[in-house]
Write an enzyme that holds these catalytic residues in place. Structure first.
Site, mmCIF file in Angstrom:
data_model
loop_
_atom_site.group_PDB
_atom_site.id
_atom_site.type_symbol
_atom_site.label_atom_id
_atom_site.label_comp_id
_atom_site.label_asym_id
_atom_site.label_seq_id
_atom_site.Cartn_x
_atom_site.Cartn_y
_atom_site.Cartn_z
ATOM 1 C CD GLU A 1 139.207 -111.884 -31.089
ATOM 2 O OE1 GLU A 1 140.339 -112.292 -31.382
ATOM 3 O OE2 GLU A 1 138.225 -112.633 -30.904
ATOM 4 C CE LYS B 1 106.934 -118.990 -55.150
ATOM 5 N NZ LYS B 1 106.831 -117.742 -54.390
ATOM 6 C CB CYS C 1 73.817 -95.034 -47.338
ATOM 7 S SG CYS C 1 75.461 -94.815 -46.639
ATOM 8 C CB CYS D 1 75.976 -94.925 -50.536
ATOM 9 S SG CYS D 1 75.642 -93.249 -49.984
ATOM 10 C CB CYS E 1 77.759 -90.531 -48.073
ATOM 11 S SG CYS E 1 78.074 -91.992 -47.081
HETATM 12 S S1 IVH Z 1 113.303 -118.466 -59.508
HETATM 13 C C1 IVH Z 1 111.687 -116.869 -63.639
HETATM 14 N N1 IVH Z 1 113.686 -119.537 -57.156
HETATM 15 O O1 IVH Z 1 109.064 -116.506 -56.293
HETATM 16 C C2 IVH Z 1 111.407 -116.715 -62.197
HETATM 17 N N2 IVH Z 1 112.109 -117.777 -57.323
HETATM 18 O O2 IVH Z 1 106.781 -116.442 -58.288
HETATM 19 C C3 IVH Z 1 112.649 -116.890 -61.424
HETATM 20 N N3 IVH Z 1 111.082 -117.141 -55.203
HETATM 21 O O3 IVH Z 1 109.289 -113.239 -57.082
HETATM 22 C C4 IVH Z 1 112.381 -117.087 -60.023
HETATM 23 N N4 IVH Z 1 112.148 -118.597 -53.953
HETATM 24 O O4 IVH Z 1 111.249 -114.004 -55.682
HETATM 25 C C5 IVH Z 1 113.003 -118.618 -57.855
HETATM 26 N N5 IVH Z 1 114.150 -120.568 -55.139
HETATM 27 C C6 IVH Z 1 113.487 -119.646 -55.835
HETATM 28 C C7 IVH Z 1 112.574 -118.764 -55.225
HETATM 29 C C8 IVH Z 1 111.887 -117.846 -56.014
HETATM 30 C C9 IVH Z 1 111.264 -117.607 -53.959
HETATM 31 C C10 IVH Z 1 110.148 -116.045 -55.565
HETATM 32 C C11 IVH Z 1 110.764 -115.023 -56.461
HETATM 33 C C12 IVH Z 1 109.683 -114.537 -57.365
HETATM 34 C C13 IVH Z 1 108.565 -115.467 -57.075
HETATM 35 C C14 IVH Z 1 108.069 -115.992 -58.391
#
Ligand code: IVH
Length: 681
Positions: free
Chosen positions: A37, A117, A409, A427, A433
């Protein structure tokens, strides 16, 4: 073209419907129509847009299929820098963070937004009037790469936001990643097609996002999680949690695992709970992020250098594993450095199979006392190269001996030496080399150096091993018969290599200097040197003091450059390269204006006499840039016969289009200090 209201309304309705299905499928994970669809709706929209091209808006879901391959990504400057986060590993680190925050805010307890993260790639998405207009990678935090065409193919990135007056101009920040199921499917497909598989989801996501052909990215099922705003325009919020709620209401995917927590105990509970869930999540995370929830408090706390004081990444401990040292080999690098490398019994750790780990140098080796036959702990975290953490001494077999680097070396038997203030053993063989020679050649032909296509590591190995090439200059003496005589070399590939070598002869002084592989001279220094001295002869005859007057060149770099050009072998190679046709436009230093702006050119179509590489070389020799796609930041489009979409785009953006005939006049004008406006042609 004027369009009747019928098709326009139909297209708008179809777009809305398809976008809604996309959102349910890609963001909410709850599809409401069958694939068939969905396809019908999509086909209808494609048909309508084909009939009425003016209906093909940038936010149309048909635009997710990928644009034409580009030559390279354009650099973009983030209007709000993309910063990094400070890391914490232990409860003590987290407690100290919470304490600092409480002290600065003078409060007893703090509410935090706790989030996963994501272990992917940070990107910034720019929306104007609710429409996705451009997106870039983090890069160095200040400038990143324009990967708009690729990001358009990511289905969980809304191409248009629900209409509200506040979305006039905003940057959404978040992470692009690939989920486990999609990663497995991708690797299976790669394997079936006889292609290289990816070691982990992060690499797969990075590789896919940096594809020059966005049609390829479109097949990769990337996913985007939003976690904040960069530039927030007219929007105003009280808390980070509200920002996330709003992003969710705009159609972005937000990690369902986010939580609002209270105080240190709240942070630690969240960490434990995420650590426990980690292996069950559909995507990789490498820790959690804590952000002070109140935006006003965030403002009060501010930033220290490149990281906010109001946030912290609480990282999971780096994964460790036991394995055995099968052997210790000594590698010789481009600059002659002898590096001991432990060959390990393969072991899967931190998302990759580790088969070797550098032991750096003799000092490090002595410190860790790693011996052949030892059982060792290896560790790998995220992007970090695997390392040997320590030896499990009680498992050490009898009759092992300390490992020492050889005094000659291992490749060319030249004596090795260690400069007084250096940990590295080198070296003394230089180009003589074989190991240094191969590495130097690999560097010489690389993209940012002479940019010769088709000369990979394996081929260079063969050329050097068969004594066909012993210096960079020898590359330019290669002929077709020699190349065709190599293993696995088709005539067509040989011709391509010869053509690419020929094209590379026309270069810039900066590229040439970088290609020479002078110690401590990277791309930026090479550019500064070229600009400062204008000609190679001036540079070759410069004293250490004169070299040190170049921006960012200190005594160490000056010494390396001086020593390089004082070496008779190097002088000979340079002279041979020039004799064999390597050339660039030399300038007298007086005419060079360091502050002269660099103009961006895009090239399209077939030029009457110049190849694209040749045109590029001419433009670069004049100190300007060639970019792969046309944007509002492009100053000129150099167009030839059968020019395509770039030409159309240039017209629509009002960018001057020039022919090959006009190229040299244009460059001359740009470089003429009496001209004030770069686009006044
Ligand atoms: S906040 C001021 N939130 O971690 C910095 N970053 O070390 C704002 N990252 O390159 C970042 N998960 O891409 C934030 N929930 C999250 C995140 C996150 C992964 C990464 C981000 C950045 C790195 C910073």
């Amino acid at each position: 073209m004027s369009v009747g209201s019928g098709p326009q309304e139909d297209a708008a309705r179809l777009r809305k419907e398809i976008n809604a299905h996309n959102h349910r499928y890609y963001v909410l994970d709850a599809p409401s129509v069958s694939d068939a669809e969905y396809d019908v709706l999509m086909q209808r929209l494609i048909a309508l847009e084909t009939q009425h091209p003016s209906l093909r808006t940038p936010d149309s879901p048909t635009q997710r299929v990928g644009a034409a391959p580009s030559i390279e990504f354009q650099q973009v400057t983030h209007r709000v820098p993309m910063l990094s986060l400070n890391n914490g590993f232990s409860e003590a680190d987290i407690s100290a963070f919470d304490q600092r925050v409480r002290d600065a805010l003078k409060v007893a307890s703090v509410t935090y937004s706790a989030e996963p993260k994501f272990d992917g790639l940070a990107v910034s998405l720019q929306y104007r009037d609710g429409v996705f207009v451009s997106g870039a990678t983090r890069g160095d935090g200040t400038t990143g790469e324009d990967v708009t065409a690729n990001l358009r193919t990511v289905r969980s990135i809304p191409l248009a936001l629900p209409h509200t007056s506040q979305t006039r101009d905003i940057d959404v920040r978040g992470e692009v990643l690939i989920r486990h199921a999609d990663f497995e499917a991708l690797n299976q497909a790669q394997q079936q097609a006889g292609l290289k598989t990816f070691v982990n989801p992060r690499n797969a996501a990075a590789g896919s996002l940096r594809q020059l052909d966005s049609a390829m990215t479109a097949t990769r099922r990337l996913h985007f999680f939003a976690y904040g705003l960069g530039f927030s325009g007219e929007l105003s919020f009280q808390t980070q949690s509200e920002v996330l709620d709003w992003l969710q209401s705009m159609g972005f995917a937000i990690a369902p695992q986010r939580a609002k927590v209270e105080g240190l105990s709240g942070l630690m509970d969240y960490f434990q709970s995420m650590a426990a869930q980690r292996t069950q999540l559909p995507f990789d995370i490498d820790g959690v992020v804590y952000k002070v929830d109140s935006l006003r408090a965030q403002e009060t706390l501010g930033f220290v250098s490149r990281a906010p004081r109001f946030a912290l990444a609480h990282k999971f401990p780096a994964e460790e594993a036991f394995t055995q040292v099968l052997d210790i080999e000594v590698q010789v690098g481009r600059t002659g450095a002898l590096t001991p490398v432990a060959r390990l019994q393969p072991v899967f750790v931190g998302g990759v199979t580790v088969t070797n780990a550098t032991l750096h140098n003799q000092q490090e080796l002595d410190r860790k006392d790693v011996r052949i036959g030892d059982t060792v702990v290896v560790r790998r975290a995220g992007d970090v190269i695997p390392e040997v953490v320590r030896v499990v001494t009680h498992l050490r077999p009898e009759s092992t001996t300390r490992f020492a680097l050889p005094s000659t070396c291992p490749v060319c038997a030249s004596p090795v030496f260690r400069a007084e203030d250096e940990a590295v053993t080198r070296c003394s063989g230089g180009w003589r080399c074989v190991a240094q020679c191969k590495q130097a050649l690999i560097h010489f032909v690389s993209r940012h150096a002479m940019h010769v296509d088709g000369l990979g590591d394996k081929l260079i190995d063969q050329l050097v091993d068969r004594q066909l090439v012993r210096s960079a200059a020898d590359l330019y003496a290669l002929d077709r018969t020699t190349l065709v005589g190599l293993d696995r070399m088709a005539e067509k590939s040989a011709d391509n290599i010869l053509a690419s070598l020929e094209a590379s002869k026309s270069t810039t002084l900066a590229r040439f200097l970088f290609a020479l592989g002078i110690r401590n001279t990277g791309e930026a220094t090479a550019r500064d040197l070229a600009r400062h001295f204008g000609s190679l002869d001036a540079l070759m005859h410069a004293s250490i003091e004169q070299l040190m007057s170049v921006r960012d060149v200190g005594p160490v770099v000056a010494q390396s450059i001086h020593a390089f050009f004082a070496d008779p072998t190097n002088q000979q190679v340079v002279a041979q390269l020039r004799a064999r046709g390597v050339h660039w436009v030399e300038q007298s230093p007086a005419l060079i204006q360091p502050e002269r702006p660099v103009a961006s050119f895009a090239i399209t179509g077939t030029l009457p006499t110049l190849s694209r590489d040749a045109a590029r070389a001419i433009i670069e020799a004049a100190g300007h840039r060639v970019v792969g796609s046309v944007s509002s930041r492009t100053q000129f489009v150099l167009a030839g016969a059968d020019a395509g979409s770039k030409l159309e785009r240039a017209h629509s953006l009002g960018i001057p289009v020039i022919s090959e005939e006009l190229l040299s006049a244009t460059l001359a004008r740009l470089n003429d200090p009496t001209q004030t406006s770069a686009t006044s042609i």
